[in-house]
Design a protein around this motif. Structure first.
Motif, PDB file in Angstrom:
ATOM      1  N   HIS A  62     -39.954 -90.345  19.570  1.00  0.00           N
ATOM      2  CA  HIS A  62     -39.932 -89.447  20.737  1.00  0.00           C
ATOM      3  C   HIS A  62     -40.717 -90.017  21.916  1.00  0.00           C
ATOM      4  O   HIS A  62     -40.940 -89.318  22.903  1.00  0.00           O
ATOM      5  CB  HIS A  62     -40.508 -88.077  20.358  1.00  0.00           C
ATOM      6  N   GLU A  74     -38.846 -90.102  25.360  1.00  0.00           N
ATOM      7  CA  GLU A  74     -38.633 -88.700  25.738  1.00  0.00           C
ATOM      8  C   GLU A  74     -39.941 -88.093  26.232  1.00  0.00           C
ATOM      9  O   GLU A  74     -39.959 -87.339  27.205  1.00  0.00           O
ATOM     10  CB  GLU A  74     -38.109 -87.908  24.532  1.00  0.00           C
ATOM     11  N   PHE A  75     -41.034 -88.440  25.580  1.00  0.00           N
ATOM     12  CA  PHE A  75     -42.325 -87.889  25.979  1.00  0.00           C
ATOM     13  C   PHE A  75     -42.720 -88.381  27.368  1.00  0.00           C
ATOM     14  O   PHE A  75     -43.260 -87.618  28.173  1.00  0.00           O
ATOM     15  CB  PHE A  75     -43.410 -88.238  24.956  1.00  0.00           C
ATOM     16  N   ASP A 116     -40.689 -89.024  29.752  1.00  0.00           N
ATOM     17  CA  ASP A 116     -39.885 -88.189  30.655  1.00  0.00           C
ATOM     18  C   ASP A 116     -40.503 -86.798  30.809  1.00  0.00           C
ATOM     19  O   ASP A 116     -40.506 -86.233  31.907  1.00  0.00           O
ATOM     20  CB  ASP A 116     -38.449 -88.071  30.157  1.00  0.00           C
ATOM     21  N   ARG A 117     -41.017 -86.252  29.721  1.00  0.00           N
ATOM     22  CA  ARG A 117     -41.668 -84.937  29.788  1.00  0.00           C
ATOM     23  C   ARG A 117     -42.889 -84.988  30.701  1.00  0.00           C
ATOM     24  O   ARG A 117     -43.108 -84.079  31.504  1.00  0.00           O
ATOM     25  CB  ARG A 117     -42.099 -84.476  28.381  1.00  0.00           C
ATOM     26  N   THR A 118     -43.678 -86.049  30.609  1.00  0.00           N
ATOM     27  CA  THR A 118     -44.864 -86.143  31.473  1.00  0.00           C
ATOM     28  C   THR A 118     -44.445 -86.321  32.931  1.00  0.00           C
ATOM     29  O   THR A 118     -45.110 -85.812  33.836  1.00  0.00           O
ATOM     30  CB  THR A 118     -45.810 -87.285  31.045  1.00  0.00           C
ATOM     31  N   GLN A 124     -41.782 -84.983  34.331  1.00  0.00           N
ATOM     32  CA  GLN A 124     -41.397 -83.642  34.787  1.00  0.00           C
ATOM     33  C   GLN A 124     -42.626 -82.798  35.118  1.00  0.00           C
ATOM     34  O   GLN A 124     -42.670 -82.125  36.149  1.00  0.00           O
ATOM     35  CB  GLN A 124     -40.564 -82.935  33.721  1.00  0.00           C
ATOM     36  N   VAL A 177     -41.242 -78.359  27.783  1.00  0.00           N
ATOM     37  CA  VAL A 177     -41.712 -79.655  28.273  1.00  0.00           C
ATOM     38  C   VAL A 177     -43.199 -79.824  27.996  1.00  0.00           C
ATOM     39  O   VAL A 177     -43.657 -80.909  27.648  1.00  0.00           O
ATOM     40  CB  VAL A 177     -41.408 -79.808  29.785  1.00  0.00           C
TER      41      VAL A 177
END
Length: 101
Positions: free
Chosen positions: A15, A18-19, A21-23, A25, A77
């Protein structure tokens, strides 16, 4: 006095991207709040795997609180879940001085 935070995240390897990308956002939301000064995301290799370090700097405690409240609106998120291998470490920081070039 300005204030900041630094957070250490430990996403599971599958992940990791993906993580990031979460940070990103979460950072976009924080950057849009009044009183935001700067922020960023770094990655590092640790004995337990890769970690993600995020840090932000705000004009005041109130600005930091407003940004955190706005970020909580992202729901999944910002939620801690099975995509992370261990709990986050989050520290609030009071700036004592700044170094610049």
């Amino acid at each position: 006095m300005s204030i900041g935070f630094i957070a250490f995240h430990y996403p599971r390897a599958e992940h990791f991207e993906e993580f990031i990308d979460r940070t990103r956002q979460m950072g976009d939301v924080m950057r849009s709040t009044p009183g935001f000064l700067s922020g960023g995301c770094w990655t590092t290799a640790t004995p337990d795997g890769d970690s993600v370090v995020t840090a932000c700097h705000f004009e005041s405690q109130e600005a930091l609180q407003a940004a955190m409240a706005a970020a909580r609106g992202l729901g999944p998120v910002v939620a801690f879940d099975e995509r992370e291998q261990r709990p986050r470490e989050i520290h609030t920081l009071l700036r004592q001085f700044q170094l610049t070039r």
